[in-house]
Design a protein around this motif. Sequence first.
Motif, PDB file in Angstrom:
ATOM      1  N   TYR A 135      15.492  36.726   1.101  1.00  0.00           N
ATOM      2  CA  TYR A 135      14.179  37.234   1.515  1.00  0.00           C
ATOM      3  C   TYR A 135      13.203  36.065   1.675  1.00  0.00           C
ATOM      4  O   TYR A 135      12.519  35.933   2.699  1.00  0.00           O
ATOM      5  N   VAL A 136      13.159  35.192   0.675  1.00  0.00           N
ATOM      6  CA  VAL A 136      12.248  34.049   0.715  1.00  0.00           C
ATOM      7  C   VAL A 136      12.633  33.090   1.840  1.00  0.00           C
ATOM      8  O   VAL A 136      11.761  32.506   2.504  1.00  0.00           O
ATOM      9  N   ALA A 137      13.925  32.932   2.083  1.00  0.00           N
ATOM     10  CA  ALA A 137      14.366  32.060   3.173  1.00  0.00           C
ATOM     11  C   ALA A 137      13.856  32.577   4.519  1.00  0.00           C
ATOM     12  O   ALA A 137      13.441  31.791   5.387  1.00  0.00           O
ATOM     13  N   ALA A 138      13.873  33.896   4.699  1.00  0.00           N
ATOM     14  CA  ALA A 138      13.352  34.474   5.940  1.00  0.00           C
ATOM     15  C   ALA A 138      11.850  34.220   6.062  1.00  0.00           C
ATOM     16  O   ALA A 138      11.348  33.852   7.134  1.00  0.00           O
ATOM     17  N   GLY A 157      -0.279  23.930   3.039  1.00  0.00           N
ATOM     18  CA  GLY A 157       1.006  23.400   3.475  1.00  0.00           C
ATOM     19  C   GLY A 157       2.067  24.476   3.564  1.00  0.00           C
ATOM     20  O   GLY A 157       1.843  25.630   3.184  1.00  0.00           O
ATOM     21  N   PRO A 158       3.254  24.120   4.039  1.00  0.00           N
ATOM     22  CA  PRO A 158       4.315  25.118   4.236  1.00  0.00           C
ATOM     23  C   PRO A 158       4.775  25.787   2.943  1.00  0.00           C
ATOM     24  O   PRO A 158       5.050  26.986   2.934  1.00  0.00           O
ATOM     25  N   ASP A 159       4.858  25.027   1.845  1.00  0.00           N
ATOM     26  CA  ASP A 159       5.313  25.632   0.591  1.00  0.00           C
ATOM     27  C   ASP A 159       4.324  26.683   0.094  1.00  0.00           C
ATOM     28  O   ASP A 159       4.719  27.770  -0.345  1.00  0.00           O
ATOM     29  N   ARG A 160       3.042  26.356   0.154  1.00  0.00           N
ATOM     30  CA  ARG A 160       2.036  27.322  -0.276  1.00  0.00           C
ATOM     31  C   ARG A 160       1.995  28.518   0.677  1.00  0.00           C
ATOM     32  O   ARG A 160       1.749  29.650   0.249  1.00  0.00           O
ATOM     33  N   ALA A 161       2.263  28.275   1.954  1.00  0.00           N
ATOM     34  CA  ALA A 161       2.310  29.380   2.912  1.00  0.00           C
ATOM     35  C   ALA A 161       3.431  30.354   2.560  1.00  0.00           C
ATOM     36  O   ALA A 161       3.260  31.578   2.637  1.00  0.00           O
ATOM     37  N   VAL A 162       4.584  29.820   2.162  1.00  0.00           N
ATOM     38  CA  VAL A 162       5.685  30.689   1.734  1.00  0.00           C
ATOM     39  C   VAL A 162       5.270  31.494   0.502  1.00  0.00           C
ATOM     40  O   VAL A 162       5.541  32.700   0.404  1.00  0.00           O
ATOM     41  N   ASP A 163       4.593  30.831  -0.436  1.00  0.00           N
ATOM     42  CA  ASP A 163       4.130  31.535  -1.639  1.00  0.00           C
ATOM     43  C   ASP A 163       3.212  32.700  -1.273  1.00  0.00           C
ATOM     44  O   ASP A 163       3.320  33.800  -1.834  1.00  0.00           O
ATOM     45  N   LEU A 164       2.313  32.466  -0.335  1.00  0.00           N
ATOM     46  CA  LEU A 164       1.377  33.519   0.056  1.00  0.00           C
ATOM     47  C   LEU A 164       2.074  34.641   0.816  1.00  0.00           C
ATOM     48  O   LEU A 164       1.757  35.823   0.631  1.00  0.00           O
ATOM     49  N   LEU A 165       3.031  34.289   1.664  1.00  0.00           N
ATOM     50  CA  LEU A 165       3.807  35.323   2.351  1.00  0.00           C
ATOM     51  C   LEU A 165       4.571  36.178   1.345  1.00  0.00           C
ATOM     52  O   LEU A 165       4.645  37.405   1.481  1.00  0.00           O
ATOM     53  N   TYR A 168       2.020  38.515  -0.522  1.00  0.00           N
ATOM     54  CA  TYR A 168       1.499  39.650   0.244  1.00  0.00           C
ATOM     55  C   TYR A 168       2.584  40.526   0.861  1.00  0.00           C
ATOM     56  O   TYR A 168       2.360  41.724   1.065  1.00  0.00           O
ATOM     57  N   LEU A 169       3.739  39.961   1.179  1.00  0.00           N
ATOM     58  CA  LEU A 169       4.757  40.723   1.895  1.00  0.00           C
ATOM     59  C   LEU A 169       6.087  40.820   1.154  1.00  0.00           C
ATOM     60  O   LEU A 169       7.043  41.386   1.672  1.00  0.00           O
ATOM     61  N   GLY A 170       6.157  40.252  -0.050  1.00  0.00           N
ATOM     62  CA  GLY A 170       7.383  40.325  -0.839  1.00  0.00           C
ATOM     63  C   GLY A 170       7.567  41.686  -1.492  1.00  0.00           C
ATOM     64  O   GLY A 170       6.709  42.572  -1.402  1.00  0.00           O
ATOM     65  N   GLN A 171       8.681  41.840  -2.181  1.00  0.00           N
ATOM     66  CA  GLN A 171       9.035  43.133  -2.771  1.00  0.00           C
ATOM     67  C   GLN A 171       7.953  43.695  -3.679  1.00  0.00           C
ATOM     68  O   GLN A 171       7.636  44.887  -3.625  1.00  0.00           O
ATOM     69  N   ARG A 172       7.403  42.843  -4.522  1.00  0.00           N
ATOM     70  CA  ARG A 172       6.479  43.345  -5.539  1.00  0.00           C
ATOM     71  C   ARG A 172       5.254  44.011  -4.919  1.00  0.00           C
ATOM     72  O   ARG A 172       4.746  45.010  -5.452  1.00  0.00           O
ATOM     73  N   ALA A 173       4.781  43.485  -3.792  1.00  0.00           N
ATOM     74  CA  ALA A 173       3.614  44.079  -3.141  1.00  0.00           C
ATOM     75  C   ALA A 173       3.893  45.523  -2.741  1.00  0.00           C
ATOM     76  O   ALA A 173       3.060  46.421  -2.945  1.00  0.00           O
ATOM     77  N   TRP A 174       5.076  45.765  -2.184  1.00  0.00           N
ATOM     78  CA  TRP A 174       5.439  47.126  -1.765  1.00  0.00           C
ATOM     79  C   TRP A 174       5.692  48.015  -2.977  1.00  0.00           C
ATOM     80  O   TRP A 174       5.322  49.202  -2.980  1.00  0.00           O
TER      81      TRP A 174
END
Length: 204
Positions: A135-138, A157-165, A168-174
């Motif tokens: 999921y995180v790789a996607a 940066g890209p790492d922080r962008a992944v963290d924010l994605l 907001y859009l990872g399993q826990r949010a849903w």
Amino acid sequence: MTRYRSPRREDAAAATREAIISSARDLFLAHGYSGVTVAQIAAAARVAVQTVYSSAGSKTAILSALLEPAVNDPTVNEVLDAVAAATDPREIVRLTAAGVRRTHERHWALVFGLLHEGVGEPAAAEVVRAGVDAYVAALSTVAGRLVTLDALRPGLGPDRAVDLLWFYLGQRAWFVLVGERGWTFDQAEEWLAASARQALLRVP
């Protein structure tokens, strides 16, 4: 020497495996993964314990088989292809939010019912971790596309962008919004996409 294959025997074996996996699914959802034994799965499927192992594998292997359709849902590659072709950062976030919404909604009963409270056993946790890593790789691919378009907020940066994605859009949010707070998937998708745009994009 050519080995004879019996279609009838293969069909029976497939039916047995399906009965085992289906019984395990029902038991896991009713009692939690750690609350179910292989003997209980065998009894529910009306087979011997050894048949569970020979047909479907260990309890961890059964968990992996149950989660496989969600982990490898074709929506993931469809969304990543669309993201790769998109040039509007807002559209990229919209596509990603819509895609993860579809995947969660399609597999909701199993994913929320089984993973919301955790699986509770180290070997099973490794199976779940592998799914999270995919999921995180996607999401990392999505972040990379936003970087390529120079779309991220200054200093992000890209790492922080992944963290924010993931936030907001990872399993826990849903799990929180839909599963715990009773939001509809439409409401959750709209709010999460808007929040992700605000957190990520130079021009949200």
